[in-house]
Design a protein around this motif. Structure first.
Motif, PDB file in Angstrom:
ATOM      1  N   LEU A 176       0.845  -1.187   0.000  1.00 49.41           N
ATOM      2  CA  LEU A 176       0.000   0.000   0.000  1.00 49.41           C
ATOM      3  C   LEU A 176       0.881   1.237   0.000  1.00 49.41           C
ATOM      4  O   LEU A 176       1.996   1.215   0.523  1.00 49.41           O
ATOM      5  CB  LEU A 176      -0.903   0.017   1.236  1.00 49.41           C
ATOM      6  N   CYS A 177       0.381   2.308  -0.568  1.00 45.25           N
ATOM      7  CA  CYS A 177       1.124   3.561  -0.563  1.00 45.25           C
ATOM      8  C   CYS A 177       0.845   4.294   0.744  1.00 45.25           C
ATOM      9  O   CYS A 177      -0.307   4.587   1.071  1.00 45.25           O
ATOM     10  CB  CYS A 177       0.715   4.427  -1.749  1.00 45.25           C
ATOM     11  N   SER A 178       1.894   4.568   1.499  1.00 46.88           N
ATOM     12  CA  SER A 178       1.750   5.270   2.769  1.00 46.88           C
ATOM     13  C   SER A 178       3.085   5.902   3.128  1.00 46.88           C
ATOM     14  O   SER A 178       4.086   5.722   2.430  1.00 46.88           O
ATOM     15  CB  SER A 178       1.302   4.300   3.873  1.00 46.88           C
ATOM     16  N   PHE A 179       3.086   6.633   4.223  1.00 42.25           N
ATOM     17  CA  PHE A 179       4.330   7.236   4.696  1.00 42.25           C
ATOM     18  C   PHE A 179       5.140   6.171   5.427  1.00 42.25           C
ATOM     19  O   PHE A 179       4.667   5.571   6.388  1.00 42.25           O
ATOM     20  CB  PHE A 179       4.039   8.405   5.630  1.00 42.25           C
ATOM     21  N   VAL A 180       6.365   5.929   4.938  1.00 37.22           N
ATOM     22  CA  VAL A 180       7.242   4.917   5.529  1.00 37.22           C
ATOM     23  C   VAL A 180       8.270   5.638   6.399  1.00 37.22           C
ATOM     24  O   VAL A 180       9.194   6.273   5.876  1.00 37.22           O
ATOM     25  CB  VAL A 180       7.954   4.088   4.438  1.00 37.22           C
ATOM     26  N   PRO A 181       8.133   5.591   7.727  1.00 39.64           N
ATOM     27  CA  PRO A 181       9.029   6.354   8.605  1.00 39.64           C
ATOM     28  C   PRO A 181      10.508   6.041   8.409  1.00 39.64           C
ATOM     29  O   PRO A 181      11.344   6.948   8.453  1.00 39.64           O
ATOM     30  CB  PRO A 181       8.557   5.950  10.011  1.00 39.64           C
ATOM     31  N   SER A 182      10.839   4.767   8.188  1.00 38.62           N
ATOM     32  CA  SER A 182      12.250   4.405   8.046  1.00 38.62           C
ATOM     33  C   SER A 182      12.883   5.016   6.805  1.00 38.62           C
ATOM     34  O   SER A 182      14.100   5.180   6.727  1.00 38.62           O
ATOM     35  CB  SER A 182      12.401   2.881   8.002  1.00 38.62           C
ATOM     36  N   LEU A 183      12.047   5.353   5.813  1.00 35.32           N
ATOM     37  CA  LEU A 183      12.537   5.982   4.586  1.00 35.32           C
ATOM     38  C   LEU A 183      12.249   7.479   4.558  1.00 35.32           C
ATOM     39  O   LEU A 183      12.763   8.198   3.704  1.00 35.32           O
ATOM     40  CB  LEU A 183      11.884   5.326   3.362  1.00 35.32           C
ATOM     41  N   ASN A 184      11.368   7.917   5.473  1.00 31.81           N
ATOM     42  CA  ASN A 184      10.954   9.322   5.550  1.00 31.81           C
ATOM     43  C   ASN A 184      10.351   9.804   4.231  1.00 31.81           C
ATOM     44  O   ASN A 184      10.627  10.905   3.762  1.00 31.81           O
ATOM     45  CB  ASN A 184      12.128  10.227   5.948  1.00 31.81           C
ATOM     46  N   LEU A 185       9.512   8.952   3.645  1.00 29.07           N
ATOM     47  CA  LEU A 185       8.870   9.302   2.384  1.00 29.07           C
ATOM     48  C   LEU A 185       7.609   8.468   2.193  1.00 29.07           C
ATOM     49  O   LEU A 185       7.387   7.475   2.883  1.00 29.07           O
ATOM     50  CB  LEU A 185       9.832   9.088   1.208  1.00 29.07           C
ATOM     51  N   CYS A 186       6.778   8.899   1.239  1.00 30.25           N
ATOM     52  CA  CYS A 186       5.575   8.159   0.865  1.00 30.25           C
ATOM     53  C   CYS A 186       5.874   7.306  -0.355  1.00 30.25           C
ATOM     54  O   CYS A 186       6.352   7.821  -1.372  1.00 30.25           O
ATOM     55  CB  CYS A 186       4.427   9.116   0.535  1.00 30.25           C
ATOM     56  N   THR A 187       5.603   6.030  -0.252  1.00 32.60           N
ATOM     57  CA  THR A 187       5.779   5.144  -1.390  1.00 32.60           C
ATOM     58  C   THR A 187       4.992   3.869  -1.143  1.00 32.60           C
ATOM     59  O   THR A 187       4.476   3.642  -0.047  1.00 32.60           O
ATOM     60  CB  THR A 187       7.267   4.821  -1.628  1.00 32.60           C
ATOM     61  N   SER A 188       4.884   3.026  -2.160  1.00 37.19           N
ATOM     62  CA  SER A 188       4.189   1.749  -2.008  1.00 37.19           C
ATOM     63  C   SER A 188       5.142   0.737  -1.394  1.00 37.19           C
ATOM     64  O   SER A 188       6.228   0.489  -1.933  1.00 37.19           O
ATOM     65  CB  SER A 188       3.686   1.261  -3.369  1.00 37.19           C
ATOM     66  N   PHE A 189       4.713   0.145  -0.267  1.00 34.78           N
ATOM     67  CA  PHE A 189       5.603  -0.705   0.519  1.00 34.78           C
ATOM     68  C   PHE A 189       4.753  -1.704   1.297  1.00 34.78           C
ATOM     69  O   PHE A 189       3.625  -1.389   1.690  1.00 34.78           O
ATOM     70  CB  PHE A 189       6.411   0.168   1.489  1.00 34.78           C
ATOM     71  N   PRO A 190       5.265  -2.915   1.546  1.00 30.22           N
ATOM     72  CA  PRO A 190       4.484  -3.908   2.298  1.00 30.22           C
ATOM     73  C   PRO A 190       4.200  -3.438   3.725  1.00 30.22           C
ATOM     74  O   PRO A 190       5.086  -2.934   4.411  1.00 30.22           O
ATOM     75  CB  PRO A 190       5.396  -5.139   2.311  1.00 30.22           C
ATOM     76  N   CYS A 191       2.961  -3.606   4.147  1.00 29.79           N
ATOM     77  CA  CYS A 191       2.588  -3.193   5.493  1.00 29.79           C
ATOM     78  C   CYS A 191       1.480  -4.086   6.021  1.00 29.79           C
ATOM     79  O   CYS A 191       0.896  -4.889   5.291  1.00 29.79           O
ATOM     80  CB  CYS A 191       2.145  -1.731   5.499  1.00 29.79           C
ATOM     81  N   LEU A 192       1.205  -3.937   7.303  1.00 29.23           N
ATOM     82  CA  LEU A 192       0.081  -4.610   7.935  1.00 29.23           C
ATOM     83  C   LEU A 192      -0.943  -3.559   8.325  1.00 29.23           C
ATOM     84  O   LEU A 192      -0.595  -2.509   8.866  1.00 29.23           O
ATOM     85  CB  LEU A 192       0.537  -5.375   9.178  1.00 29.23           C
ATOM     86  N   LEU A 193      -2.210  -3.843   8.040  1.00 29.96           N
ATOM     87  CA  LEU A 193      -3.285  -2.929   8.390  1.00 29.96           C
ATOM     88  C   LEU A 193      -3.886  -3.295   9.736  1.00 29.96           C
ATOM     89  O   LEU A 193      -3.901  -4.461  10.132  1.00 29.96           O
ATOM     90  CB  LEU A 193      -4.389  -2.971   7.330  1.00 29.96           C
ATOM     91  N   GLY A 194      -4.402  -2.275  10.409  1.00 30.27           N
ATOM     92  CA  GLY A 194      -5.160  -2.465  11.629  1.00 30.27           C
ATOM     93  C   GLY A 194      -6.491  -1.763  11.483  1.00 30.27           C
ATOM     94  O   GLY A 194      -6.819  -1.236  10.410  1.00 30.27           O
TER      95      GLY A 194
END
Length: 299
Positions: A250-268
């Motif tokens: 999903l496209c979201s803000f990835v803190p470890s990269l300090n940017l928004c991009t499409s990256f694997p994540c878990l939803l809650g």
């Protein structure tokens, strides 16, 4: 619990998602449709109300009413024009989302905002910077998400194996040791191959980026909507607790990269719960940053 949903854009994707929600979220109280065309939104609302088997109210609504919902889905977009530069289209799309968010002030602070239209990277990034919601309550489903789904299907067929190992979501930083992914900007999606001994044999059959092209669909029917709609519904089912959490790109803000991009994540229940540590190599990390920089240059 998701009781009220607003869909901004009552066209093909919006209508398909709306139908899916009525078949899925039986506790849904209201489904609001917002569209610039009064005729389309009223016709869709009337048609969808006929298929609402439970007590869900389906009706047209304003941006102000949408701002009070538990979940908002943006499926409307700015059509591309013939011979239009990508940067021009992106600029118009950013102004488009600015107009929508300004009409929705104030936002329900508990809302989750899902972008299901292109250019998803730019729209999610703009929302993160300008609206009052926390970053984990904003995410998008876009081209990279769809490419990831296609790639998983192909990889399973080629390897006769699961594309993911089990994910221990109880850990503070869930990790996947083996898995194949498509990440990065939708303009330049990157393939992350699993670190296994058999992967070289599978790579030899890789058809390349032609797998990621949607032209075979759009050339014949004008647009694609079942694939993106299915991914949106899958995400909502997870958020509603109807299915167990599974990794999604999903496209979201990835803190470890300090940017928004499409990256694997878990939803809650409230959106992005955590991002998955893929253990990227130095080369993969550099390619990811290059992909995102390509996107940023269009703004």
């Amino acid at each position: 619990m998701i009781k009220t949903v607003a869909i901004i854009g009552a066209g093909s994707i919006g209508g398909t998602v709306a139908f899916g929600l009525l078949e899925t979220l039986f506790g849904l109280k209201e489904l609001l449709l917002v569209d610039m065309s009064p005729d389309i939104v009223q016709a869709q609302a009337t048609d969808l109300q006929d298929c609402a088997a439970h007590d869900t109210i389906v009706r047209s609504a304003t941006f102000k009413e949408a701002a009070k919902c538990d979940l908002v889905l943006l499926t409307a977009n700015v059509p591309t024009q013939k011979d239009e530069e990508s940067s021009e289209w992106v600029s118009k799309s950013i102004k488009f989302i600015e107009g929508i968010t300004s009409a929705m002030v104030p936002l329900n602070p508990a809302m989750t905002f899902v972008v299901a239209t292109e250019p998803v990277d730019h729209l999610v990034n703009k929302l993160r910077k300008t609206c009052s919601l926390p970053a984990d309550q904003i995410f998008g489903v876009g081209h990279s998400s769809l490419c990831d789904r296609r790639f998983h299907r192909w990889y399973r067929e080629m390897s006769d194996a699961s594309t993911h190992t089990k994910v221990n979501s109880s850990q503070s930083k869930p990790r996947v040791d083996i898995g194949c992914w498509v990440i990065g900007s939708g303009l330049r999606p990157l393939v992350i191959w699993p670190k296994t001994e058999k992967v070289d044999d599978i790579k030899s059959a890789w058809p390349g980026r032609t797998m990621f092209s949607s032209s075979a669909i759009s050339d014949k029917k004008g647009d694609i909507w079942y694939g993106p709609s299915g991914l949106v519904l899958e995400a909502i089912k997870v958020m509603a607790g109807l299915v167990s959490a599974t990794p999604m790109v999903l496209c979201s803000f990835v803190p470890s990269l300090n940017l928004c991009t499409s990256f694997p994540c878990l939803l809650g229940p409230k959106g992005v719960q955590s991002h998955i540590d893929l253990g990227l190599t130095t080369t993969e990390h550099e390619e990811l940053l290059s992909s995102v920089n390509t996107m940023a240059q269009l703004e």
